[in-house]
Scaffold this motif. Structure first.
Motif, mmCIF file in Angstrom:
data_model
loop_
_atom_site.group_PDB
_atom_site.id
_atom_site.type_symbol
_atom_site.label_atom_id
_atom_site.label_comp_id
_atom_site.label_asym_id
_atom_site.label_seq_id
_atom_site.Cartn_x
_atom_site.Cartn_y
_atom_site.Cartn_z
ATOM 1 N N VAL A 80 -12.933 -95.435 -46.820
ATOM 2 C CA VAL A 80 -13.042 -95.787 -48.236
ATOM 3 C C VAL A 80 -14.522 -95.900 -48.596
ATOM 4 O O VAL A 80 -15.276 -96.603 -47.908
ATOM 5 C CB VAL A 80 -12.335 -97.139 -48.522
ATOM 6 N N GLN A 81 -14.926 -95.187 -49.646
ATOM 7 C CA GLN A 81 -16.309 -95.276 -50.098
ATOM 8 C C GLN A 81 -16.391 -96.277 -51.246
ATOM 9 O O GLN A 81 -15.626 -96.196 -52.210
ATOM 10 C CB GLN A 81 -16.812 -93.909 -50.562
ATOM 11 N N TRP A 82 -17.319 -97.223 -51.133
ATOM 12 C CA TRP A 82 -17.434 -98.279 -52.146
ATOM 13 C C TRP A 82 -18.894 -98.678 -52.288
ATOM 14 O O TRP A 82 -19.528 -99.110 -51.330
ATOM 15 C CB TRP A 82 -16.588 -99.489 -51.746
ATOM 16 N N GLU A 83 -19.426 -98.482 -53.506
ATOM 17 C CA GLU A 83 -20.797 -98.863 -53.828
ATOM 18 C C GLU A 83 -21.809 -98.327 -52.799
ATOM 19 O O GLU A 83 -22.653 -99.059 -52.260
ATOM 20 C CB GLU A 83 -20.917 -100.390 -53.953
ATOM 21 N N GLY A 84 -21.691 -97.040 -52.505
ATOM 22 C CA GLY A 84 -22.648 -96.367 -51.645
ATOM 23 C C GLY A 84 -22.441 -96.551 -50.163
ATOM 24 O O GLY A 84 -23.196 -96.016 -49.355
ATOM 25 N N ARG A 85 -21.408 -97.282 -49.758
ATOM 26 C CA ARG A 85 -21.133 -97.480 -48.327
ATOM 27 C C ARG A 85 -19.748 -96.925 -47.994
ATOM 28 O O ARG A 85 -18.875 -96.861 -48.857
ATOM 29 C CB ARG A 85 -21.193 -98.959 -47.955
ATOM 30 N N VAL A 86 -19.559 -96.562 -46.742
ATOM 31 C CA VAL A 86 -18.272 -96.045 -46.269
ATOM 32 C C VAL A 86 -17.647 -97.083 -45.330
ATOM 33 O O VAL A 86 -18.291 -97.543 -44.381
ATOM 34 C CB VAL A 86 -18.437 -94.697 -45.542
ATOM 35 N N TYR A 87 -16.403 -97.447 -45.612
ATOM 36 C CA TYR A 87 -15.689 -98.447 -44.810
ATOM 37 C C TYR A 87 -14.490 -97.786 -44.131
ATOM 38 O O TYR A 87 -13.816 -96.943 -44.733
ATOM 39 C CB TYR A 87 -15.179 -99.591 -45.699
ATOM 40 N N LEU A 88 -14.225 -98.180 -42.920
ATOM 41 C CA LEU A 88 -13.009 -97.741 -42.242
ATOM 42 C C LEU A 88 -11.967 -98.844 -42.405
ATOM 43 O O LEU A 88 -12.180 -99.969 -41.932
ATOM 44 C CB LEU A 88 -13.277 -97.491 -40.752
ATOM 45 N N ASP A 89 -10.881 -98.514 -43.094
ATOM 46 C CA ASP A 89 -9.841 -99.508 -43.345
ATOM 47 C C ASP A 89 -8.982 -99.653 -42.091
ATOM 48 O O ASP A 89 -8.298 -98.710 -41.687
ATOM 49 C CB ASP A 89 -8.980 -99.067 -44.538
ATOM 50 N N ALA A 90 -9.044 -100.794 -41.459
ATOM 51 C CA ALA A 90 -8.337 -100.999 -40.193
ATOM 52 C C ALA A 90 -6.865 -101.342 -40.381
ATOM 53 O O ALA A 90 -6.107 -101.352 -39.415
ATOM 54 C CB ALA A 90 -9.024 -102.107 -39.395
ATOM 55 N N ALA A 91 -6.446 -101.643 -41.616
ATOM 56 C CA ALA A 91 -5.059 -102.034 -41.870
ATOM 57 C C ALA A 91 -4.362 -100.985 -42.746
ATOM 58 O O ALA A 91 -5.015 -100.139 -43.370
ATOM 59 C CB ALA A 91 -5.010 -103.399 -42.543
ATOM 60 N N LEU A 92 -3.051 -101.045 -42.781
ATOM 61 C CA LEU A 92 -2.278 -100.117 -43.609
ATOM 62 C C LEU A 92 -2.581 -100.360 -45.080
ATOM 63 O O LEU A 92 -2.760 -101.495 -45.510
ATOM 64 C CB LEU A 92 -0.784 -100.301 -43.339
ATOM 65 N N SER A 93 -2.604 -99.282 -45.855
ATOM 66 C CA SER A 93 -2.977 -99.378 -47.265
ATOM 67 C C SER A 93 -1.830 -98.929 -48.159
ATOM 68 O O SER A 93 -0.882 -98.265 -47.713
ATOM 69 C CB SER A 93 -4.208 -98.506 -47.543
ATOM 70 N N PHE A 94 -1.923 -99.255 -49.426
ATOM 71 C CA PHE A 94 -0.955 -98.790 -50.415
ATOM 72 C C PHE A 94 -1.079 -97.273 -50.546
ATOM 73 O O PHE A 94 -2.180 -96.723 -50.505
ATOM 74 C CB PHE A 94 -1.209 -99.445 -51.767
#
Length: 462
Positions: A80-94
């Motif tokens: 997930v890209q948010w405010e210039g950073r990339v995050y790896l979502d470790a949990a299940l998402s909608f």
């Protein structure tokens, strides 16, 4: 933050590879509760405690999806890209079908423990203690349903607090967090809001909660003044009205024009003008949600039974005929429609017969539940489900429903075979000596001379 991931991608995404009907290679059908599931749970609890008031309670898990962690190897696919950073979502998402499947299966396990392993009364033992069912079951003394992260419980009034507190203690023992949002956890009572609808167990009704009535009323007032709308706006409105039609008698009939307008708008990239008839339906909805919000979830006992049929050429000189017999009053209709209606399709003639029944006997059926026996599948499904693409049929069905609202009665269509509908069929075929004899023999068998009701020309108008 709550993340929503598009896993469909025109049916070529992750969801296309997740089969909701299999789990670990074995068939496992995912079933989520709906209004009928809730009603069945209420009735089941009533059958267990016939002399008690039944209460309903609700609990909601906090951030339920975040408890379900992804396989670390899959995490890069949910960046997930948010405010210039990339995050790896470790949990299940909608948006991920696997999220709903996993969340539902986990909550089933929690509810199974409550239903089968916890005592239903202090000092007592649960009949489901030795449950070994490999799939869905109704074992256990405690009654509860679950929907992703919502748990609904059904209890007799004298045990409701005990059951509710037992579930809260179970959640705490398992280390689960309950939602702290107002209204998400509801203690036992005769009124409970679940899956967006309000259930009143004392009045036996399902209705829209007050906040939804206010929000929908405001939205409809906005639509009364809208000159144009897009397909997306119409789709949003149709979704809200379809949900509301579950608790408003005949509501589905008055969504058809909204859906037809949405289909028309889908052909254009720009907004389309709304017809005056569209606004008429919006006005109907605006009035209906104020005065007719709520339907009974009880199966009513019929106090009136009427057989109904139509023939396309059974009358004298090959004209169409309409026949109906009121079994309680021993009165009947036997008539041919005016010449300008002789070319109507047989399904339209059958529906016109329903309209005649309403106009002849409807005013005598106040506060009653009538069974209208018909061998027309088209009429049966239109009246039952409120769907049709034919303007004539929709117009007649709306008049038929409005008459029931005006005189406060309900006419339930009951399908039966043509063979079993012989009495009404005989009344549509006065051009046949065979069918006249059938009706005369019926009169002799009951020892009554039925009265024929007069049908005036204006009764055929629609």
């Amino acid at each position: 933050r709550r993340t929503v991931t598009d896993c469909s991608q025109l049916e070529a995404g992750i969801n296309a590879f997740i089969n909701p009907r299999y789990h670990r290679g074995a068939p496992w059908k995912l079933t989520l509760p709906n209004s009928m599931s809730i009603v069945r749970a209420i009735m089941r609890t009533r059958a267990m405690y016939p002399t008690e008031r039944i209460y309903m309670w609700k609990s909601d898990m906090s951030r339920w999806y975040r408890w379900l962690l992804l396989d670390p190897a899959a995490a890069p696919y949910f960046a997930v890209q948010w405010e210039g950073r990339v995050y790896l979502d470790a949990a299940l998402s909608f948006g991920n079908r696997g999220s709903a499947l996993a969340a539902q299966r986990f909550v089933w396990a929690v509810v199974w423990i409550f239903r089968t392993q916890l005592s239903h009364i202090q000092g007592g033992s649960n009949s489901g203690l030795h449950c070994s069912c490999r799939s869905h079951c109704d074992c256990g003394c405690n009654c509860a349903l679950c929907y992703i992260d919502d748990i609904l419980g059904f209890s007799p009034s004298h045990l409701a607090d005990f059951h509710f507190n037992s579930f809260l203690a179970l959640a705490k023992h398992l280390g689960l967090r309950l939602s702290t949002t107002e209204g998400h956890v509801s203690p036992p009572g005769p009124v409970c809001t679940a899956l967006g609808l309000e259930y009143n167990l004392d009045a036996n009704t399902i209705s829209l909660p007050k906040d939804k009535v206010v929000a929908l009323s405001d939205l409809l007032r906005e639509w009364l003044d809208k000159p144009k709308a897009s397909q997306k706006e119409l789709a949003s409105l149709a979704g809200k009205l379809l949900n509301a039609s579950n608790v408003l008698f005949a509501g589905r009939l008055f969504v058809n024009r909204v859906l037809a307008t949405k289909r028309r708008a889908a052909k254009f990239s720009h907004k389309i003008y709304l017809e005056e008839s569209f606004r008429d339906d919006i006005q109907w909805w605006l009035e209906a949600i104020q005065v007719r919000n709520g339907v009974s979830f009880l199966v009513q006992d019929a106090t009136v039974e009427i057989s109904l049929d139509a023939s396309s050429n059974g009358w004298a000189n090959g004209a169409p005929g309409i026949g109906a017999y009121h079994h309680g009053l021993h009165e009947y209709i036997s008539v041919s429609p005016p010449p300008e209606l002789h070319d109507l399709h047989i399904s339209d003639l059958e529906l016109l017969g329903h309209l005649l029944v309403a106009r002849v006997w409807g005013s005598q059926m106040a506060h009653q539940h009538a069974r209208i026996l018909t061998d027309s599948e088209c009429c049966f499904f239109l009246i039952k489900n409120g769907r049709s693409a034919h303007d004539n049929r929709l117009r007649m069905a709306r008049l038929y429903a409005s008459h029931q609202i005006e005189h406060d009665y309900r006419a339930e269509p009951v399908w039966l075979s043509t063979t079993d509908n012989w009495l009404a069929d005989a009344l549509t075929r006065t051009g046949s000596e065979k069918h006249r004899i059938i009706f005369e023999n019926h009169c002799k068998s009951i020892g009554v001379t039925p009265k024929q009701r007069h049908i005036s020309p204006e009764m055929f108008l629609f």
